[in-house]
Design a protein around this motif. Structure first.
Motif, PDB file in Angstrom:
ATOM      1  N   ASP A 150     -16.921 -38.030  -9.112  1.00 36.87           N
ATOM      2  CA  ASP A 150     -17.690 -37.118  -9.969  1.00 36.87           C
ATOM      3  C   ASP A 150     -16.936 -36.831 -11.260  1.00 36.87           C
ATOM      4  O   ASP A 150     -16.685 -35.680 -11.629  1.00 36.87           O
ATOM      5  CB  ASP A 150     -17.980 -35.816  -9.207  1.00 36.87           C
ATOM      6  N   GLN A 153     -19.929 -47.577  -5.615  1.00 39.13           N
ATOM      7  CA  GLN A 153     -20.979 -46.586  -5.838  1.00 39.13           C
ATOM      8  C   GLN A 153     -20.644 -45.285  -5.110  1.00 39.13           C
ATOM      9  O   GLN A 153     -20.768 -44.196  -5.680  1.00 39.13           O
ATOM     10  CB  GLN A 153     -22.322 -47.126  -5.358  1.00 39.13           C
ATOM     11  N   GLN A 175     -19.417 -41.538  -6.870  1.00 38.05           N
ATOM     12  CA  GLN A 175     -20.152 -40.317  -6.555  1.00 38.05           C
ATOM     13  C   GLN A 175     -19.192 -39.223  -6.097  1.00 38.05           C
ATOM     14  O   GLN A 175     -19.337 -38.051  -6.461  1.00 38.05           O
ATOM     15  CB  GLN A 175     -21.202 -40.596  -5.481  1.00 38.05           C
TER      16      GLN A 175
END
Length: 219
Positions: free
Chosen positions: A56, A49, A53
């Protein structure tokens, strides 16, 4: 335990390029190492996770991409736990221009400092204010300085290559020592091949860099 091999820089660079991500692979490894060094206990799901992030990406990742990211976490955890002095930083190969390798090392240090700060804040919330030794504070300060290093393509030389190798060794051992310092049950890394061999010790940042204007550059 057997030593864990770090995934190759090009494997991540290929994935990031395919997914349209601008994240330097070196920064990703620095980020996870910074967290683990201060004692974060990341599960694979938590790491995936976080990683996505950071990445991106424009396009979604595949199961194979997840496996590569999970391998980075697993090998980093194993190398820390085993105290492996041969664990490698995720940097481009030696045939890449030195200026680009220096830039990637700077990104690695940025990632490490960010990960360390994040996990350190969480640790503080869970266990109260954490006091770090002067050695840890100095190593973090050195990494912050290294993150500002710049080198133009015209500055490449044999001396610059030698200095760069020394800086990599300094950063690698500093990361291990921060881990040992933050987890007292571990023993700090001895940089020299033999106890008392001062000449073999990892050099300080001040010895490796000459200051020019507001940034530092390799000789």
């Amino acid at each position: 335990m057997s030593e864990q091999a770090t995934p190759h820089f090009d494997d991540f660079a290929t994935v990031f390029w395919r997914l349209g991500s601008m994240l330097p692979p070196s920064q990703l490894q620095g980020y996870v190492m910074g967290q683990l060094a201060v004692g974060a206990e990341l599960t694979e799901q938590q790491w995936l996770q976080q990683a996505w992030q950071l990445i991106d990406s424009v396009e979604p990742g595949s199961n194979e991409d997840n496996q590569l990211l999970a391998e980075l976490l697993a090998t980093t955890q194993a190398n820390f736990a085993e105290g492996s002095l041969n664990a490698q930083l995720l940097l481009p190969d030696d045939d890449i221009e030195l200026s680009q390798r220096v830039e990637c090392l700077g990104f690695w240090c940025q990632g490490f400092l960010t990960g360390f700060a994040l996990a350190g804040k969480q640790k503080k919330q869970a266990a109260g204010q954490q006091a770090y030794s002067s050695d840890v504070s100095e190593a973090l300060s050195d990494m912050a300085a290294i993150a500002q290093v710049s080198l133009s393509a015209d500055d490449s030389s044999e001396q610059s290559e030698a200095d760069f190798f020394d800086v990599i060794e300094y950063v690698r051992l500093a990361a291990m020592n921060i881990y040992f310092e933050c987890l007292p049950k571990q023993e700090p890394v001895v940089a020299s091949a033999e106890a008392g061999d001062d000449d073999a010790a990892a050099p300080s940042t001040a010895q490796l860099f000459a200051k020019k204007s507001t940034k530092k550059q390799l000789h």
